[in-house]
Design a protein around this motif. Structure first.
Motif, PDB file in Angstrom:
ATOM      1  N   THR A 243       0.841  -1.186   0.000  1.00 17.34           N
ATOM      2  CA  THR A 243       0.000   0.000   0.000  1.00 17.34           C
ATOM      3  C   THR A 243       0.881   1.243   0.000  1.00 17.34           C
ATOM      4  O   THR A 243       1.987   1.231   0.541  1.00 17.34           O
ATOM      5  CB  THR A 243      -0.938   0.019   1.225  1.00 17.34           C
ATOM      6  OG1 THR A 243      -1.779   1.169   1.153  1.00 17.34           O
ATOM      7  CG2 THR A 243      -0.168   0.073   2.527  1.00 17.34           C
ATOM      8  N   ASP A 252      -5.503   6.466  -0.523  1.00 20.19           N
ATOM      9  CA  ASP A 252      -4.771   5.236  -0.240  1.00 20.19           C
ATOM     10  C   ASP A 252      -4.776   4.393  -1.501  1.00 20.19           C
ATOM     11  O   ASP A 252      -5.779   4.338  -2.223  1.00 20.19           O
ATOM     12  CB  ASP A 252      -5.429   4.458   0.897  1.00 20.19           C
ATOM     13  CG  ASP A 252      -5.230   5.130   2.250  1.00 20.19           C
ATOM     14  OD1 ASP A 252      -4.123   5.640   2.493  1.00 20.19           O
ATOM     15  OD2 ASP A 252      -6.180   5.132   3.056  1.00 20.19           O
ATOM     16  N   VAL A 254      -3.253   0.598  -3.471  1.00 21.83           N
ATOM     17  CA  VAL A 254      -2.672  -0.737  -3.358  1.00 21.83           C
ATOM     18  C   VAL A 254      -2.168  -1.162  -4.729  1.00 21.83           C
ATOM     19  O   VAL A 254      -2.818  -0.907  -5.748  1.00 21.83           O
ATOM     20  CB  VAL A 254      -3.710  -1.761  -2.856  1.00 21.83           C
ATOM     21  CG1 VAL A 254      -3.176  -3.185  -2.987  1.00 21.83           C
ATOM     22  CG2 VAL A 254      -4.068  -1.495  -1.400  1.00 21.83           C
TER      23      VAL A 254
END
Length: 278
Positions: A243, A252, A254
């Motif tokens: 991440t 955020d 990933v």
């Protein structure tokens, strides 16, 4: 700062668990060598076995010992796929970790489709004598004749001395409907979660039958693959998953890297029925 409760090892296991639960082809082939993968470009050395000769014996004769071959076949980890997605801070409706876990699951399913398509694509590697029908003249299957052609696939494997145990047949939804309508098909009495997990619908003519949507028609021909576990070796690995907080946005993210390779090991352990798509 990236998510503090993100643990790559756990996410990798979750991704592979979803992959294994939903994959069709990947659960039917030889995966004994997956632990040997470290990085892209690795070569996994797969041990195979030569034939053993049986001779006549009489009392007091001198026995001759055969020198066995110990052939090795190289399986290259030559396929690399990645996924990368982000959740904007302004779009949060719940914890980001919940959102990202959900999409990691969707990534696993996307990987499943890619892998199953590749493994089914190995129909091109069956022994040339193990093909029923042609691309020019494919077989027109119906609910009345599909069972008969499946038995021919079994006979083809019989003639190659392929064991009866562990035979699989992978078909498409269209031919599943035909098979379920045939009088010869005996549906398994207790399928449980297998229907959801790997498309298994039952047994017919010595084959465990599985259904997938990852076998598209090629020039009007659907290649239905019958095989045992010895036909294909497959190895895969979630190489990296992490991440990040992209420097130029409030989000955020990933990203993950998935490595895999596959190879036909015993061409006579597979047979193909070339069926007309319509």
């Amino acid at each position: 700062m990236a998510l503090s409760n993100f643990i790559p090892e756990i996410w990798s296991k979750k991704l592979l668990k979803i992959f294994d639960k939903t994959a069709v082809m990947a659960n039917l082939v030889n995966r004994d060598f997956e632990g040997d993968i470290q990085s892209a470009g690795d070569v996994v050395h797969v041990r195979t076995f030569g034939d053993v000769t049986v001779n006549n014996y009489t009392r007091d004769m001198t026995i001759s010992f055969q020198s066995l071959t110990d052939p090795m076949v190289d399986l290259s980890i030559d396929q690399q796929k990645y996924f990368a997605f982000k959740v904007d801070d302004l779009d949060k409706a719940q914890s980001n970790i919940d959102i990202l876990e959900g999409y990691a699951g969707r990534a696993a399913i996307a990987i499943r489709d890619i892998v199953d398509s590749r493994l089914i694509g190995h129909y091109t590697d069956v022994d040339s004598g193990n093909v029923i029908g042609t691309d020019v003249s494919p077989i027109t299957l119906t609910s009345s004749n599909i069972y008969s052609y499946i038995t021919q696939l079994g006979e083809t494997l019989d003639n190659c001395n392929i064991p009866q145990e562990g035979r699989n047949l992978v078909i498409t939804p269209k031919f599943k409907t035909m098979l379920l309508q045939s009088t010869e098909f005996t549906r398994a009495t207790s399928l449980g979660d297998n229907v959801i997990q790997n498309g298994y619908i039952g047994n017919v003519a010595g084959f465990a039958v599985h259904v997938t949507t990852n076998n598209p028609a090629v020039s009007g021909v659907v290649n239905l693959l019958a095989f045992t576990r010895d036909y294909i070796s497959f190895a895969s690995q979630v190489s990296q998953i992490e991440t990040v907080r992209p420097y130029n946005m409030f989000a955020d993210a990933v990203k993950g890297l998935y490595l895999y390779g596959s190879k036909v090991m015993l061409p006579t352990a597979g047979a193909v029925l070339k069926a007309a798509a319509s």
